[in-house]
Structure formats: structure tokens, C-alpha cells
Design a protein around this motif. Structure first.
Motif, PDB file in Angstrom:
ATOM      1  N   GLY A 108       0.825  -1.201   0.000  1.00  0.00           N
ATOM      2  CA  GLY A 108       0.000   0.000   0.000  1.00  0.00           C
ATOM      3  C   GLY A 108       0.858   1.249   0.000  1.00  0.00           C
ATOM      4  O   GLY A 108       1.981   1.270  -0.512  1.00  0.00           O
ATOM      5  N   LYS A 109       0.368   2.295   0.630  1.00  0.00           N
ATOM      6  CA  LYS A 109       1.051   3.592   0.611  1.00  0.00           C
ATOM      7  C   LYS A 109       1.927   3.834   1.822  1.00  0.00           C
ATOM      8  O   LYS A 109       2.890   4.601   1.755  1.00  0.00           O
ATOM      9  CB  LYS A 109       0.007   4.717   0.510  1.00  0.00           C
ATOM     10  N   ARG A 110       1.603   3.194   2.962  1.00  0.00           N
ATOM     11  CA  ARG A 110       2.283   3.575   4.207  1.00  0.00           C
ATOM     12  C   ARG A 110       3.144   2.488   4.812  1.00  0.00           C
ATOM     13  O   ARG A 110       4.072   2.779   5.554  1.00  0.00           O
ATOM     14  CB  ARG A 110       1.240   3.983   5.257  1.00  0.00           C
ATOM     15  N   LEU A 111       2.838   1.227   4.519  1.00  0.00           N
ATOM     16  CA  LEU A 111       3.354   0.111   5.307  1.00  0.00           C
ATOM     17  C   LEU A 111       4.543  -0.571   4.643  1.00  0.00           C
ATOM     18  O   LEU A 111       4.507  -0.906   3.457  1.00  0.00           O
ATOM     19  CB  LEU A 111       2.236  -0.911   5.526  1.00  0.00           C
ATOM     20  N   TRP A 112       5.591  -0.796   5.438  1.00  0.00           N
ATOM     21  CA  TRP A 112       6.745  -1.579   5.013  1.00  0.00           C
ATOM     22  C   TRP A 112       6.943  -2.749   5.972  1.00  0.00           C
ATOM     23  O   TRP A 112       6.763  -2.597   7.183  1.00  0.00           O
ATOM     24  CB  TRP A 112       8.020  -0.733   5.050  1.00  0.00           C
ATOM     25  N   SER A 116      15.121  -7.683   9.981  1.00  0.00           N
ATOM     26  CA  SER A 116      15.885  -7.108  11.095  1.00  0.00           C
ATOM     27  C   SER A 116      17.276  -6.652  10.675  1.00  0.00           C
ATOM     28  O   SER A 116      17.861  -5.782  11.324  1.00  0.00           O
ATOM     29  CB  SER A 116      15.992  -8.131  12.229  1.00  0.00           C
ATOM     30  N   TRP A 117      17.823  -7.218   9.607  1.00  0.00           N
ATOM     31  CA  TRP A 117      19.194  -6.866   9.212  1.00  0.00           C
ATOM     32  C   TRP A 117      19.242  -5.696   8.238  1.00  0.00           C
ATOM     33  O   TRP A 117      20.311  -5.319   7.777  1.00  0.00           O
ATOM     34  CB  TRP A 117      19.882  -8.089   8.597  1.00  0.00           C
ATOM     35  N   HIS A 118      18.073  -5.095   7.912  1.00  0.00           N
ATOM     36  CA  HIS A 118      18.032  -3.964   6.991  1.00  0.00           C
ATOM     37  C   HIS A 118      17.614  -2.687   7.714  1.00  0.00           C
ATOM     38  O   HIS A 118      16.808  -2.726   8.647  1.00  0.00           O
ATOM     39  CB  HIS A 118      17.014  -4.218   5.872  1.00  0.00           C
ATOM     40  N   ALA A 119      18.137  -1.580   7.239  1.00  0.00           N
ATOM     41  CA  ALA A 119      17.613  -0.285   7.673  1.00  0.00           C
ATOM     42  C   ALA A 119      16.301  -0.020   6.948  1.00  0.00           C
ATOM     43  O   ALA A 119      16.097  -0.484   5.815  1.00  0.00           O
ATOM     44  CB  ALA A 119      18.620   0.816   7.353  1.00  0.00           C
ATOM     45  N   ALA A 120      15.395   0.673   7.578  1.00  0.00           N
ATOM     46  CA  ALA A 120      14.109   0.998   6.962  1.00  0.00           C
ATOM     47  C   ALA A 120      14.331   1.960   5.797  1.00  0.00           C
ATOM     48  O   ALA A 120      14.979   2.995   5.959  1.00  0.00           O
ATOM     49  CB  ALA A 120      13.177   1.626   7.985  1.00  0.00           C
ATOM     50  N   PRO A 121      13.804   1.645   4.598  1.00  0.00           N
ATOM     51  CA  PRO A 121      13.978   2.548   3.457  1.00  0.00           C
ATOM     52  C   PRO A 121      13.347   3.917   3.688  1.00  0.00           C
ATOM     53  O   PRO A 121      13.859   4.922   3.206  1.00  0.00           O
ATOM     54  CB  PRO A 121      13.282   1.809   2.313  1.00  0.00           C
ATOM     55  N   GLU A 122      12.221   3.945   4.406  1.00  0.00           N
ATOM     56  CA  GLU A 122      11.545   5.196   4.725  1.00  0.00           C
ATOM     57  C   GLU A 122      11.354   5.237   6.242  1.00  0.00           C
ATOM     58  O   GLU A 122      10.344   4.753   6.757  1.00  0.00           O
ATOM     59  CB  GLU A 122      10.203   5.286   4.007  1.00  0.00           C
ATOM     60  N   PRO A 123      12.291   5.805   6.965  1.00  0.00           N
ATOM     61  CA  PRO A 123      12.209   5.788   8.429  1.00  0.00           C
ATOM     62  C   PRO A 123      10.920   6.376   8.987  1.00  0.00           C
ATOM     63  O   PRO A 123      10.473   5.984  10.066  1.00  0.00           O
ATOM     64  CB  PRO A 123      13.433   6.607   8.852  1.00  0.00           C
ATOM     65  N   ASP A 124      10.302   7.293   8.268  1.00  0.00           N
ATOM     66  CA  ASP A 124       9.089   7.936   8.757  1.00  0.00           C
ATOM     67  C   ASP A 124       7.820   7.199   8.345  1.00  0.00           C
ATOM     68  O   ASP A 124       6.717   7.622   8.702  1.00  0.00           O
ATOM     69  CB  ASP A 124       9.029   9.389   8.255  1.00  0.00           C
ATOM     70  N   ALA A 125       7.970   6.116   7.581  1.00  0.00           N
ATOM     71  CA  ALA A 125       6.798   5.324   7.202  1.00  0.00           C
ATOM     72  C   ALA A 125       6.402   4.410   8.360  1.00  0.00           C
ATOM     73  O   ALA A 125       7.011   4.431   9.436  1.00  0.00           O
ATOM     74  CB  ALA A 125       7.110   4.513   5.947  1.00  0.00           C
TER      75      ALA A 125
END
Length: 292
Positions: A108-112, A116-125
Motif C-alpha cells: 500500500g502507501k504507508r506500510l513496510w 531485522s538486518w536492513h535499515a528501513a527505506p523510509e524511516p518515517d513510514a
């Protein structure tokens, strides 16, 4: 270290014979895999079905005499050998190789869903921490994908959520991270409940916001939003119970359904819900609607 791999093309009836024989001549592991990408859905209780065309893979120590393996196997089984192939495979860092196959996934638009071994691509998502490959559902299957996309599009503030067949807890945890104040999970497998609790803790969810229960212990509740990602047969059989868990005016999403099973599932809920058009993904469907 390297290994010697034997691959046999077998039928399900041959599986036990060749597994036993390969272990007897020194195989350190024996595994079965689908030879034709043939799915197996809803097996009979207490059965472990195999595909009609199965590959049996056996690993031997690298210094095993490859020329002696197949004559020895034929002697043990007393039958003409099936189609087979022997090759040497090099060792590798299997864990690292496995991890590299999984990247963060957006729904969808908001959810990732973020391993655990990856940094979040969109920290504010809205980032749900969950490692693909764990049991009970990790977002990689089309049915989970369909449910996560649906949840991402729902207004969940001030809504209670019930995850029927919660597995890893991925759907309930996603709903909580997307704004639901509380959720309840239920599953027939105690290990699934433990996985749900662990994953909720990993995502900073207060246990009081997400209690989980075996079906026999589930309180009499009705929720604003109910999700059930299980299988078509149980969805039809349990339609009265699942319907009773949805408040009048509440929303329901069902998945774990093959495209050819959609009409049977829709029929089981049509009397009590205003159903949306069926959503499809890779041969699987999601059925959703609002309870009258």
C-alpha cells in the motif's frame, strides 16, 4: 566444505524406499522438492503429501566414491534406478545467501515489512520489523500481501481488530502500527501464539494491546475489523463463527483463497455482508466487505 549431491526424479510411492536406501549408503541429508512447481493445498489431516513429480536431493561427503553410489543404491532397492544426476556443489555462507534474497517490502502507501538486518527505506513510514522465513506468515505470500494492502487502506483509528488465524501476528501488528488502538489474535497452534507475542514485542507493542488466545479461550468479542487469512475450506465451514465476530457495520477481509474457490467463499458470506469486488494476486484472492 564442498558436497556431493545426488538428485533423483521419483514418484511419491518411491519416496520412503529411496530415502531409507540413501541414508543407509551414507547420505548426510535427504530432502524432497517439487520438480514442476506444483502446489499442494489443504492436505488431509495428519498427512505429508508429496508432489506427483518429486526430486529427492541427497548430500554426501565430498570424498564419497561417486562411481559406487548408484550401483549400491540399485542393489539396495532391487529396482531400475529412476532418472538421476550427480554433481559436486561448493559450500557457501548459506545464511548470508538467504538473507540477501530478502529486502524490505512495501504494501500500500504507508506500510513496510523490514527484515531485522536492513535499515528501513523510509524511516518515517509505518515499518513492521519481521524476518522473512519465519513460520506462520511473513508478507512474502500473495495472500498476506493482499491483506496487508487492504489494512493499509483502512481507517483504523478507534477501531478494534481481530486476527483470526493470526500465525506470526503480522496482520494484527500491522493494524496496530497503522493506528488501531488494540487487536486480538487467535490461532489453533500454540507456537503461532508465541510467535505473535515475540513479533509484537519486537515492534514495541504493549502486550495489553494485543492479547492472543487459543480458540477455546477466545473471549466473546466483536471487532470493528476482522481479518482471516487461512484457507478456503475453513473459511466456508467457519462462516457463522467468523461472521459473529464482526460488529454490525464492521469490516471483514478474507484470504488464503485460490481464484477458483472465490465464489464458494463469497456465497458463504453474501447473506450477511455487502461484499466488495474480489481482489486478485498471482492466482490468489481477497474477499472483503461490510457487515449489514
Amino acid at each position: 566444505m564442498p558436497w556431493l549431491q545426488v538428485r533423483l526424479a521419483i514418484t511419491p510411492e518411491q519416496a520412503e524406499t529411496y530415502e531409507d536406501a540413501l541414508l543407509e549408503i551414507g547420505a548426510v541429508s535427504v530432502t524432497f522438492m517439487d520438480a514442476e512447481d506444483q502446489p499442494i493445498f489443504e492436505p488431509e489431516l495428519n498427512t505429508t503429501p508429496l508432489w506427483s513429480h518429486t526430486h529427492l536431493l541427497a548430500l554426501f561427503e565430498a570424498d564419497t566414491d561417486a562411481t559406487a553410489l548408484m550401483p549400491h543404491l540399485q542393489l539396495l532397492t532391487g529396482a531400475e534406478l529412476p532418472e538421476h544426476h550427480i554433481e559436486r556443489i561448493e559450500d557457501q555462507d548459506w545464511e548470508r545467501s538467504w538473507m540477501e534474497n530478502f529486502q524490505p517490502m512495501r504494501f500500500g502507501k504507508r506500510l513496510w515489512i523490514v527484515p531485522s538486518w536492513h535499515a528501513a527505506p523510509e524511516p518515517d513510514a509505518v515499518n513492521l520489523l519481521l524476518d522473512p522465513g519465519l513460520a506462520f506468515g511473513t508478507g512474502t505470500h500473495p495472500t498476506t500481501d493482499l491483506c496487508l494492502q487492504w489494512l493499509d487502506g483502512q481507517p483504523l483509528e478507534n477501531c478494534s481488530v481481530l486476527d483470526f488465524g493470526c500465525g506470526s501476528g503480522i496482520l494484527a501488528i500491522a493494524a496496530l502500527l497503522l493506528g488501531a488502538p488494540n487487536a486480538v489474535g487467535t490461532d489453533i497452534d500454540p507456537q503461532a501464539l508465541e510467535a505473535s507475542r515475540d513479533n509484537a514485542g519486537r515492534n514495541g507493542i504493549d502486550p495489553q494491546r494485543f492479547p492472543v488466545y487459543l480458540p477455546a479461550d477466545l473471549p466473546q468479542v466483536q471487532a470493528d475489523v476482522v481479518v482471516a487469512n487461512i484457507l478456503a475450506g475453513p473459511l466456508v465451514a467457519l462462516a457463522p463463527q467468523i461472521t459473529s465476530l464482526v460488529k454490525p457495520g464492521g469490516r471483514l477481509a478474507l484470504s488464503g483463497i485460490l481464484a477458483e474457490q472465490a465464489e464458494d467463499v463469497r456465497a458463504a458470506y453474501a447473506d450477511n455482508f455487502d461484499l466488495d469486488p474480489t481482489a486478485t494476486l498471482d492466482g490468489w484472492v481477497r474477499i472483503s466487505g461490510v457487515r449489514r
